[in-house]
Design an enzyme around this catalytic site. Structure first.
Site, PDB file in Angstrom:
ATOM      1  N   ASN A   1       0.897  -0.974  -0.006  1.00 53.98           N
ATOM      2  CA  ASN A   1       0.062   0.042  -0.015  1.00 53.98           C
ATOM      3  C   ASN A   1       0.775   1.028  -0.055  1.00 53.98           C
ATOM      4  O   ASN A   1       1.372   1.686   0.963  1.00 53.98           O
ATOM      5  CB  ASN A   1      -1.019  -0.052   1.330  1.00 53.98           C
ATOM      6  CG  ASN A   1      -1.573   1.187   1.545  1.00 53.98           C
ATOM      7  OD1 ASN A   1      -1.833   2.082   0.641  1.00 53.98           O
ATOM      8  ND2 ASN A   1      -2.362   1.536   2.614  1.00 53.98           N
TER       9      ASN A   1
ATOM     10  N   LYS B   1       0.048   4.446  -0.353  1.00 56.44           N
ATOM     11  CA  LYS B   1      -0.480   5.543   0.119  1.00 56.44           C
ATOM     12  C   LYS B   1      -0.326   6.639  -0.838  1.00 56.44           C
ATOM     13  O   LYS B   1      -0.392   6.456  -2.025  1.00 56.44           O
ATOM     14  CB  LYS B   1       0.068   5.848   1.442  1.00 56.44           C
ATOM     15  CG  LYS B   1      -0.112   4.588   2.428  1.00 56.44           C
ATOM     16  CD  LYS B   1       0.047   4.814   3.966  1.00 56.44           C
ATOM     17  CE  LYS B   1      -0.158   3.347   4.666  1.00 56.44           C
ATOM     18  NZ  LYS B   1      -0.228   3.637   6.022  1.00 56.44           N
TER      19      LYS B   1
ATOM     20  N   HIS C   1      -9.766   0.906   4.430  1.00 60.41           N
ATOM     21  CA  HIS C   1      -8.300   1.336   5.071  1.00 60.41           C
ATOM     22  C   HIS C   1      -8.419   2.226   6.247  1.00 60.41           C
ATOM     23  O   HIS C   1      -9.508   2.976   6.199  1.00 60.41           O
ATOM     24  CB  HIS C   1      -7.358   1.917   4.123  1.00 60.41           C
ATOM     25  CG  HIS C   1      -5.886   1.768   4.880  1.00 60.41           C
ATOM     26  ND1 HIS C   1      -5.468   2.915   5.634  1.00 60.41           N
ATOM     27  CD2 HIS C   1      -4.779   0.877   4.641  1.00 60.41           C
ATOM     28  CE1 HIS C   1      -4.385   2.382   6.072  1.00 60.41           C
ATOM     29  NE2 HIS C   1      -4.088   1.438   5.516  1.00 60.41           N
TER      30      HIS C   1
ATOM     31  N   GLU D   1      -6.815   4.668   7.191  1.00 61.53           N
ATOM     32  CA  GLU D   1      -6.946   6.086   6.987  1.00 61.53           C
ATOM     33  C   GLU D   1      -8.071   6.587   6.197  1.00 61.53           C
ATOM     34  O   GLU D   1      -8.404   7.622   6.298  1.00 61.53           O
ATOM     35  CB  GLU D   1      -5.665   6.245   6.018  1.00 61.53           C
ATOM     36  CG  GLU D   1      -4.516   6.172   6.952  1.00 61.53           C
ATOM     37  CD  GLU D   1      -3.135   5.544   6.371  1.00 61.53           C
ATOM     38  OE1 GLU D   1      -3.150   5.745   5.101  1.00 61.53           O
ATOM     39  OE2 GLU D   1      -2.363   5.131   7.275  1.00 61.53           O
TER      40      GLU D   1
ATOM     41  N   GLU E   1      -5.689  -4.851  10.407  1.00 58.01           N
ATOM     42  CA  GLU E   1      -4.677  -3.963  10.653  1.00 58.01           C
ATOM     43  C   GLU E   1      -4.983  -3.098  11.906  1.00 58.01           C
ATOM     44  O   GLU E   1      -5.828  -2.292  11.922  1.00 58.01           O
ATOM     45  CB  GLU E   1      -4.620  -3.078   9.410  1.00 58.01           C
ATOM     46  CG  GLU E   1      -4.470  -3.493   8.245  1.00 58.01           C
ATOM     47  CD  GLU E   1      -3.669  -2.533   7.003  1.00 58.01           C
ATOM     48  OE1 GLU E   1      -2.605  -2.725   6.724  1.00 58.01           O
ATOM     49  OE2 GLU E   1      -4.259  -1.430   6.978  1.00 58.01           O
TER      50      GLU E   1
ATOM     51  N   GLY F   1       1.964   2.401  10.781  1.00 60.27           N
ATOM     52  CA  GLY F   1       3.135   3.691  10.556  1.00 60.27           C
ATOM     53  C   GLY F   1       3.518   3.910  11.772  1.00 60.27           C
ATOM     54  O   GLY F   1       4.196   5.127  11.992  1.00 60.27           O
TER      55      GLY F   1
ATOM     56  N   SER G   1       3.081  -1.851  10.406  1.00 58.60           N
ATOM     57  CA  SER G   1       4.510  -2.084  10.629  1.00 58.60           C
ATOM     58  C   SER G   1       5.086  -3.334  10.377  1.00 58.60           C
ATOM     59  O   SER G   1       6.001  -3.895  11.092  1.00 58.60           O
ATOM     60  CB  SER G   1       4.837  -1.687  12.136  1.00 58.60           C
ATOM     61  OG  SER G   1       4.218  -0.328  12.284  1.00 58.60           O
TER      62      SER G   1
HETATM   63  P1  PGA Z   1       2.523   0.516   7.565  1.00 60.09           P
HETATM   64  O1  PGA Z   1       1.213   0.486   7.039  1.00 60.09           O
HETATM   65  O2  PGA Z   1       3.230  -0.940   7.223  1.00 60.09           O
HETATM   66  O3  PGA Z   1       3.409   1.486   7.310  1.00 60.09           O
HETATM   67  O4  PGA Z   1       2.223   0.266   9.130  1.00 60.09           O
HETATM   68  C1  PGA Z   1       0.587  -0.686   6.689  1.00 60.09           C
HETATM   69  C2  PGA Z   1      -1.153  -0.119   6.075  1.00 60.09           C
HETATM   70  O5  PGA Z   1      -1.428   1.080   6.196  1.00 60.09           O
HETATM   71  O6  PGA Z   1      -1.526  -0.894   5.232  1.00 60.09           O
END
Ligand code: PGA
Length: 253
Positions: A9, A11, A95, A97, A167, A173, A213
């Site tokens: 992903n 983003k 997601h 976000e 998640e 993140g 992460s």
């Molecule tokens: P990250 O993001 O690996 O940077 O924690 C995962 C995601 O948002 O799908």
């Protein structure tokens, strides 16, 4: 029996030129891997360039979101048939976000999931609890609700392509990964809920990814577990070497 899936992903990172340069560096590193389904989800503006560049390669290209309708007066949106028309095969749905900043809810997740299935897109539906929910023992309630609303009114016979990504919001993140034990327990809750709604056979066939992460050094411990069928990777998927190591380490697990 469940094919491992590792999805990137990206983003709001990478122009079309940066996206195709990634594929040029990344593909030789994973080319010999026949066991894992590899999916890159770039920003909308890179989708066409990447589907063109990925033609003939064993890498799939997905969108990070879409509208559930096929056309209409919805400024700024992209429809499922627009995605399939340019060769996208997968789509992230709900997601955290999108839920946090763009008002996506379990109800819109349900509409998008139905639409993705109807259009032949492989949906990767994201669920996960916030830190305060985990700390107040609400994780199971949150996951059960998210999964049950997402699947509402959907014929179990159509759920073959469904992928869920667990998640935990507190792990996205932040560099704070769920321990394998925490992740496996959450995946079991999700699989049990799918079984209750759609039957044991659908539940056994549904791939459930872990996200939050994921890095080259924790991919194998997480993906080696019984109910973890791959990973959804944000930050560590932006670099071709790091993402290839995740694919390789997860597959060895
Ligand atoms: P990250 O993001 O690996 O940077 O924690 C995962 C995601 O948002 O799908």
């Amino acid at each position: 029996m469940r094919k491992p899936l590792i999805a990137a992903n990206w983003k709001m990172y990478k122009t079309p030129a940066e996206s195709t340069a990634f594929l040029t560096s990344f593909y030789p590193l994973v080319k010999s891997n026949q066991t894992t389904e590899i999916v890159l989800c770039p920003p909308m503006t890179s989708l066409q360039a990447l589907t063109d560049a990925a033609r003939g390669k064993s890498v799939f290209i997905g969108a990070q979101t879409m509208h559930w309708l096929n056309e209409g007066a919805y400024t700024g949106e992209t429809s499922p048939s627009m995605l399939t028309a340019i060769g996208a095969t997968h789509v992230l749905v709900g997601h955290s976000e999108r839920r946090q900043y763009f008002n996506e809810t379990d109800t819109t997740v349900n509409l998008k999931l139905k639409s993705a299935l109807a259009h032949g897109l492989t949906p990767i539906v994201c669920v996960g609890e916030h830190l305060n929910e985990r700390e107040t023992n609400l994780t199971a309630d949150v996951l059960n609700l998210q999964v049950s609303v997402a699947l509402e009114g959907i014929d179990p016979a159509t759920l073959g392509p469904l992928v869920i990504a667990y998640e935990p919001v507190w792990a996205i993140g932040t560099g704070r990964t769920a321990t394998p034990e925490i992740a496996e327990a959450a995946h079991k809750i999700i699989r049990a809920k799918i079984a209750a709604i759609a039957g044991a056979e659908v539940a056994a066939a549904t791939r459930i990814l872990y996200g939050g992460s994921v890095k080259p050094d924790n991919a194998s411990a997480l993906c080696g577990l019984e109910d973890i069928d791959g990973a959804l990777v944000g930050g560590a998927s932006l670099d071709p070497v790091s993402f290839s190591q995740i694919v390789i380490n997860a597959t060895k697990a």
